[in-house]
Scaffold this motif. Structure first.
Motif, PDB file in Angstrom:
ATOM      1  N   VAL A  55       0.931  -1.240   0.101  1.00 53.20           N
ATOM      2  CA  VAL A  55      -0.022  -0.064   0.205  1.00 53.20           C
ATOM      3  C   VAL A  55       1.009   1.184  -0.054  1.00 53.20           C
ATOM      4  CG1 VAL A  55      -1.971  -1.059   1.368  1.00 53.20           C
ATOM      5  CG2 VAL A  55      -0.204   0.062   2.438  1.00 53.20           C
ATOM      6  N   THR A  56       0.359   2.258  -0.381  1.00 55.20           N
ATOM      7  CA  THR A  56       0.948   3.601  -0.170  1.00 55.20           C
ATOM      8  C   THR A  56       0.093   4.603   1.024  1.00 55.20           C
ATOM      9  OG1 THR A  56       1.365   3.516  -2.684  1.00 55.20           O
ATOM     10  CG2 THR A  56       1.498   5.608  -1.646  1.00 55.20           C
ATOM     11  N   VAL A  57       0.938   4.885   1.770  1.00 54.61           N
ATOM     12  CA  VAL A  57       0.415   5.841   2.800  1.00 54.61           C
ATOM     13  C   VAL A  57       0.383   7.243   2.401  1.00 54.61           C
ATOM     14  CG1 VAL A  57       0.625   6.517   5.146  1.00 54.61           C
ATOM     15  CG2 VAL A  57       1.354   4.169   4.513  1.00 54.61           C
ATOM     16  N   ALA A  84       9.950  17.225   6.131  1.00 56.67           N
ATOM     17  CA  ALA A  84       8.970  16.561   6.669  1.00 56.67           C
ATOM     18  C   ALA A  84       7.741  17.960   6.769  1.00 56.67           C
ATOM     19  CB  ALA A  84       9.141  16.360   8.254  1.00 56.67           C
ATOM     20  N   LYS A  85       8.013  18.971   7.129  1.00 60.98           N
ATOM     21  CA  LYS A  85       7.192  19.974   7.088  1.00 60.98           C
ATOM     22  C   LYS A  85       6.700  20.320   5.541  1.00 60.98           C
ATOM     23  CE  LYS A  85       6.661  25.183   8.436  1.00 60.98           C
ATOM     24  NZ  LYS A  85       5.833  25.490   7.227  1.00 60.98           N
ATOM     25  N   GLY A  86       7.512  20.338   4.625  1.00 58.34           N
ATOM     26  CA  GLY A  86       7.292  20.348   3.373  1.00 58.34           C
ATOM     27  C   GLY A  86       6.027  19.336   2.939  1.00 58.34           C
ATOM     28  N   LEU A  87       6.259  18.152   3.325  1.00 59.06           N
ATOM     29  CA  LEU A  87       5.296  17.254   2.949  1.00 59.06           C
ATOM     30  C   LEU A  87       3.970  17.403   3.765  1.00 59.06           C
ATOM     31  CD1 LEU A  87       7.183  13.533   3.350  1.00 59.06           C
ATOM     32  CD2 LEU A  87       6.088  14.613   1.223  1.00 59.06           C
ATOM     33  N   SER A  93      -0.085  14.344   0.588  1.00 53.15           N
ATOM     34  CA  SER A  93       1.059  13.910   0.225  1.00 53.15           C
ATOM     35  C   SER A  93       1.447  12.411   0.446  1.00 53.15           C
ATOM     36  CB  SER A  93       2.003  14.738   1.346  1.00 53.15           C
ATOM     37  OG  SER A  93       1.876  16.077   1.268  1.00 53.15           O
ATOM     38  N   GLU A  94       2.207  11.855  -0.399  1.00 47.68           N
ATOM     39  CA  GLU A  94       2.596  10.517  -0.415  1.00 47.68           C
ATOM     40  C   GLU A  94       3.836  10.353   0.937  1.00 47.68           C
ATOM     41  OE1 GLU A  94       4.783   8.062  -3.535  1.00 47.68           O
ATOM     42  OE2 GLU A  94       2.717   8.104  -4.307  1.00 47.68           O
ATOM     43  N   VAL A 117      -5.385  12.970   8.978  1.00 49.48           N
ATOM     44  CA  VAL A 117      -6.110  12.092   8.109  1.00 49.48           C
ATOM     45  C   VAL A 117      -5.417  11.418   7.117  1.00 49.48           C
ATOM     46  CG1 VAL A 117      -8.302  12.044   6.764  1.00 49.48           C
ATOM     47  CG2 VAL A 117      -8.192  13.618   8.764  1.00 49.48           C
ATOM     48  N   VAL A 118      -5.426  10.031   7.056  1.00 51.23           N
ATOM     49  CA  VAL A 118      -4.637   9.330   6.365  1.00 51.23           C
ATOM     50  C   VAL A 118      -5.407   8.189   5.498  1.00 51.23           C
ATOM     51  CG1 VAL A 118      -2.734   7.872   6.233  1.00 51.23           C
ATOM     52  CG2 VAL A 118      -2.999   9.447   8.125  1.00 51.23           C
TER      53      VAL A 118
END
Length: 121
Positions: A55-57, A84-87, A93-94, A117-118
């Motif tokens: 899977v892709t998170v 990390a902040k950029g994502l 974001s993947e 939310v993921v």
């Protein structure tokens, strides 16, 4: 202690802020040793895809606790603070791609615990 009616509880929930609702959910989770995550849906999705499915998170929404989500993304990805902040700033974001379904479910749980939310694809 006075017993609250269903209408009183619903009236409170309608007027509460997202932060207050988030705190309420956390308090309920701690008090009753439960989780608000949906592990049944993740397990059902994993069964449909088969045992070897990857899977892709995907981070869909940051939620009210952006700093906690950034920390969780750093922990999961090993990225620096700026990356990390950029994502987190560029949702959706993947976060991780092609991970085993079981690992994806754990990562989703970690991010949701931080308030995000993921989605797993």
């Amino acid at each position: 202690m006075a017993k609250l009616t269903t209408d009183e509880i619903l009236a409170y929930l309608e007027e509460a802020t997202i932060l207050e609702l988030n705190e309420l959910v956390k308090a309920i989770e701690e008090k009753f040793d439960v989780t608000a995550a949906a592990p049944v849906a993740v397990a059902a999705a994993a069964e449909e895809e088969g045992p070897a499915a990857n899977v892709t998170v995907i981070l869909k929404e940051v939620g009210p606790t952006k700093v906690k989500v950034i920390k969780a993304v750093r922990e999961i990805t090993g990225l620096g603070l700026v990356d990390a902040k950029g994502l987190v700033d560029k949702v959706p974001s993947e976060i991780k791609k092609d991970v085993p379904a079981e690992e994806g479910a754990k990562l989703k749980e970690t991010l949701e615990a931080a308030g995000a939310v993921v989605e797993l694809k």
